[in-house]
Design an enzyme around this catalytic site. Structure first.
Site, PDB file in Angstrom:
ATOM      1  N   THR A  35      16.893   4.910 -32.635  1.00 24.19           N
ATOM      2  CA  THR A  35      15.879   5.829 -33.147  1.00 24.19           C
ATOM      3  C   THR A  35      14.525   5.375 -32.626  1.00 24.19           C
ATOM      4  O   THR A  35      14.171   4.206 -32.758  1.00 24.19           O
ATOM      5  CB  THR A  35      15.863   5.866 -34.690  1.00 24.19           C
ATOM      6  N   GLY A  36      13.812   6.283 -31.995  1.00 26.48           N
ATOM      7  CA  GLY A  36      12.516   5.880 -31.456  1.00 26.48           C
ATOM      8  C   GLY A  36      12.016   6.908 -30.468  1.00 26.48           C
ATOM      9  O   GLY A  36      12.508   8.043 -30.433  1.00 26.48           O
ATOM     10  N   ARG A  69      12.898  20.187 -24.066  1.00 25.56           N
ATOM     11  CA  ARG A  69      12.918  18.720 -23.993  1.00 25.56           C
ATOM     12  C   ARG A  69      14.200  18.148 -24.610  1.00 25.56           C
ATOM     13  O   ARG A  69      14.614  18.525 -25.698  1.00 25.56           O
ATOM     14  CB  ARG A  69      11.693  18.165 -24.731  1.00 25.56           C
ATOM     15  N   THR A  80      15.290  10.564 -36.679  1.00 20.61           N
ATOM     16  CA  THR A  80      16.645  10.521 -36.146  1.00 20.61           C
ATOM     17  C   THR A  80      17.497   9.843 -37.204  1.00 20.61           C
ATOM     18  O   THR A  80      16.995   9.014 -37.951  1.00 20.61           O
ATOM     19  CB  THR A  80      16.706   9.668 -34.864  1.00 20.61           C
ATOM     20  N   GLY A  83      15.813  14.536 -25.762  1.00 25.88           N
ATOM     21  CA  GLY A  83      15.508  13.126 -26.009  1.00 25.88           C
ATOM     22  C   GLY A  83      16.722  12.242 -25.796  1.00 25.88           C
ATOM     23  O   GLY A  83      17.681  12.645 -25.126  1.00 25.88           O
ATOM     24  N   ASP A  84      16.701  11.052 -26.367  1.00 29.45           N
ATOM     25  CA  ASP A  84      17.791  10.107 -26.102  1.00 29.45           C
ATOM     26  C   ASP A  84      19.004  10.323 -27.005  1.00 29.45           C
ATOM     27  O   ASP A  84      20.103   9.862 -26.676  1.00 29.45           O
ATOM     28  CB  ASP A  84      17.302   8.662 -26.260  1.00 29.45           C
ATOM     29  N   GLY A 110      12.164   8.718 -27.625  1.00 37.35           N
ATOM     30  CA  GLY A 110      13.336   8.945 -26.801  1.00 37.35           C
ATOM     31  C   GLY A 110      13.181   8.711 -25.311  1.00 37.35           C
ATOM     32  O   GLY A 110      14.083   8.198 -24.655  1.00 37.35           O
TER      33      GLY A 110
END
Lengths: 383, 383
Positions: free
Chosen positions: A297-298, A274, A246, A276-277, A300
């Site tokens: 970033t990680g 899907r 990210t 994510g965040d 999500g």
């Protein structure tokens, strides 16, 4: 994208014009009739006011800051070649400079974070824009979001496939539609109608990411689930970029406005639509002039469940936490407590910033009023 | 869906068994060697402990509550016919009873909110499931989310088209995948593979919603934008359901666990893959045992920008606001301050609940331990 590099000059001109107008039309005639001591006082008062405002702008200018990230994960010095390290350093420096060129001229934080993220999207090293990972079907589906801390306006796109710079599509959603979040073919269609640069999906192809997909597919086909698992629990350290790829930027400008932006190519071999965040306001991205600007970033799913970015902002707003403690509480305690990992960049309205991560490393950097870019990858730079 | 109606009975049996086991195996032999006053004290101590635990369970049971909504908007007594009012009352009552049947037997709040929302999804009166409004292309695209306050687990689907009960698809995402948010065709595919009831898209057709689409399209084609506007600013009072049609439920169970769920058919004539707040965790739905459970209904874009549900939770967690004041602050002040409108239902871990809205009305209701459903539509019921 509208770069407002002349913003400071326009503002100063307006300020001067406003003072002169007021002086000539309203104040001057009245001063003529005043006695000398009163006249002197009034002139001093005006002078102090103008100087104060200029000083205040100068103080704010000295606080300008841009912080960026290029993803968190298993980034360790032992695994890095000098060539690769140099390439990452150069790309992160370019992104910082792109944003700084705007901020240092009095430009908007919103323009700065967009410009910085566009540089990272255009660089194949990062999992966003060119360089995005492939879905199970061999496509590149991109997510991005942006938020303006001054107005709490926000925009996001999920699953776009033909937009060269998804962060600019997110900004277009914010500024040219009444919506906040657009997804899939509808988001692509909107971006095209908004005049953004459209590319053939093949633009996003990179050999490295394609090979990664083949590798992941092969290993998945050997696994029990036969590849189409909804419960992909492969360790993050095997494919760090597939989970943590990210990019993002947060900034404070000379007007005291905060902004944040995030962009990603998602997960390698991801399926089933899907999200994510990264395109979720409050999870991967949030900005409010009352508190801070954040890009995450990680992993999500954990960031969505924790409503990560908004949590840090609310800890500051309602709990009077400072930025660093709030970010540390979320990234170093609550995130791993649920089983997640990753990092965050955050800047508050006073220009304080922090870049916590609970992984081995995070591509990151910052630049302040002095214009000197500082880059980090491992656990080694001071904020 | 796993209904755990026998949960209370199982629990009590386990409790008794546990006490007897401990008594026979550990405590009884030791008591034999004690002097009488000590023996009496130990027996009293055990008795008080057991009674206390039973009392505590009883107290929690007395606090069980389920609160539901069927959308906020221009709902005024003058516009309502007695028949229509009776139909809404019956549907809301059914939903409350479905959830109460679970809660009153010691079942889980997660099961209760899902059951209540399924009833509302199956009822064509509400803009969710059967009765969903049509997109510009004449399709029904449904969004839903659910969250477990005990574990902070969450699931959401956006833009599903063949799932009879989107809230159950959201729950399947939460429980049968490692993801939180799935969208579009991927979400449909996942729901089918998870064994959910799949229907032909024509199942969602209702004549009333179809006519609404024709009406909106006709008026749009006469408007300047030619219908395909990204800036649909038609007043909410013309098509209240098209903007505010959402259903939701929040509950506290006898174990003290909170849960929330939301489901919607989106906006009439919506285009371009718009995602509202309903499937966004933190915006339309949030639950945490530490604070409260929330489901929102209103102009989704403003709820996303305010990260509405998480804001209320964080005001309680970090600012020590009580539930009602926090919900009022967001719905009655900050939401209209940005130009948005709508409502919210919320319950805290002590069973206090609130149902604020800044529109003319909101379909809503609640049921507590006494099992008496209370229904409201206008500004007239006491909480």
């Amino acid at each position: 994208m509208q770069i407002r590099g002349q913003y400071k000059i326009v503002n100063f001109a307006k300020l001067k014009q406003s003072v002169y107008c007021n002086y000539n039309l309203i104040i001057l005639p009245q001063i003529e009739y005043m006695k000398f001591p009163v006249k002197l006082s009034v002139i001093c008062f005006i002078a102090i006011g103008v100087t104060g405002r200029l000083q205040s702008q100068q103080q704010l200018k000295s606080k300008i800051v841009l912080v960026i990230h290029g993803g968190a994960g298993i980034i360790e010095k032992e695994r890095m070649t000098p060539q690769k390290e140099a390439a990452y350093t150069a790309a992160l420096t370019d992104a910082l400079k792109a944003g700084y060129n705007i901020l240092s001229k009095g430009g908007r934080s919103l323009d700065a974070v967009e410009a910085a993220v566009r540089v990272l999207e255009d660089c194949p090293l990062f999992n966003a824009g060119k360089g995005a990972v492939f879905t199970h079907e061999g496509k590149n589906e991109l997510d991005a979001s942006i938020m303006n801390g001054k107005t709490l306006s926000a925009g996001a796109v999920a699953g776009v496939t033909i937009v060269k710079n998804p962060v600019s599509a997110a900004r277009a959603v914010m500024e040219k539609s009444n919506h906040v979040m657009l997804s899939g073919a509808g988001a692509d269609k909107f971006a095209a109608s908004a005049g953004l640069e459209i590319v053939d999906p093949s633009y996003f192809f990179t050999e490295e990411r394609w090979q990664l997909l083949q590798q992941v597919k092969k290993e998945d086909s050997l696994s029990k689930s036969g590849g189409h698992s909804y419960n992909d629990t492969r360790p993050a350290n095997i494919y760090p970029d597939s989970k943590f790829g990210t990019v993002g930027a947060v900034a404070l400008d000379a007007e005291g406005n905060l902004a944040a932006a995030t962009s990603t190519g998602g997960m390698t071999n991801k399926m089933f639509g899907r999200i994510g965040d990264s395109p979720v306001i409050g999870a991967g991205t949030y900005a409010s002039n009352a508190t801070c600007a954040i890009s995450c970033t990680g992993w999500g799913e954990f960031y969505i469940r924790l409503v990560m970015a908004k949590s840090v902002s609310d800890m500051m707003e309602y709990g009077k936490w400072d930025l660093k403690n709030a970010a540390d509480e979320m990234i170093m305690k609550r995130l791993p407590a649920l089983g997640g990992d990753g990092g965050m960049i955050a800047v508050d309205r006073n220009g304080n910033f922090t870049m916590p991560f609970n992984t081995a490393g995070m591509y990151r950097g910052f630049i302040k009023a002095d214009g000197k870019p500082v880059i980090g990858m491992y656990k080694d730079i001071k904020e």
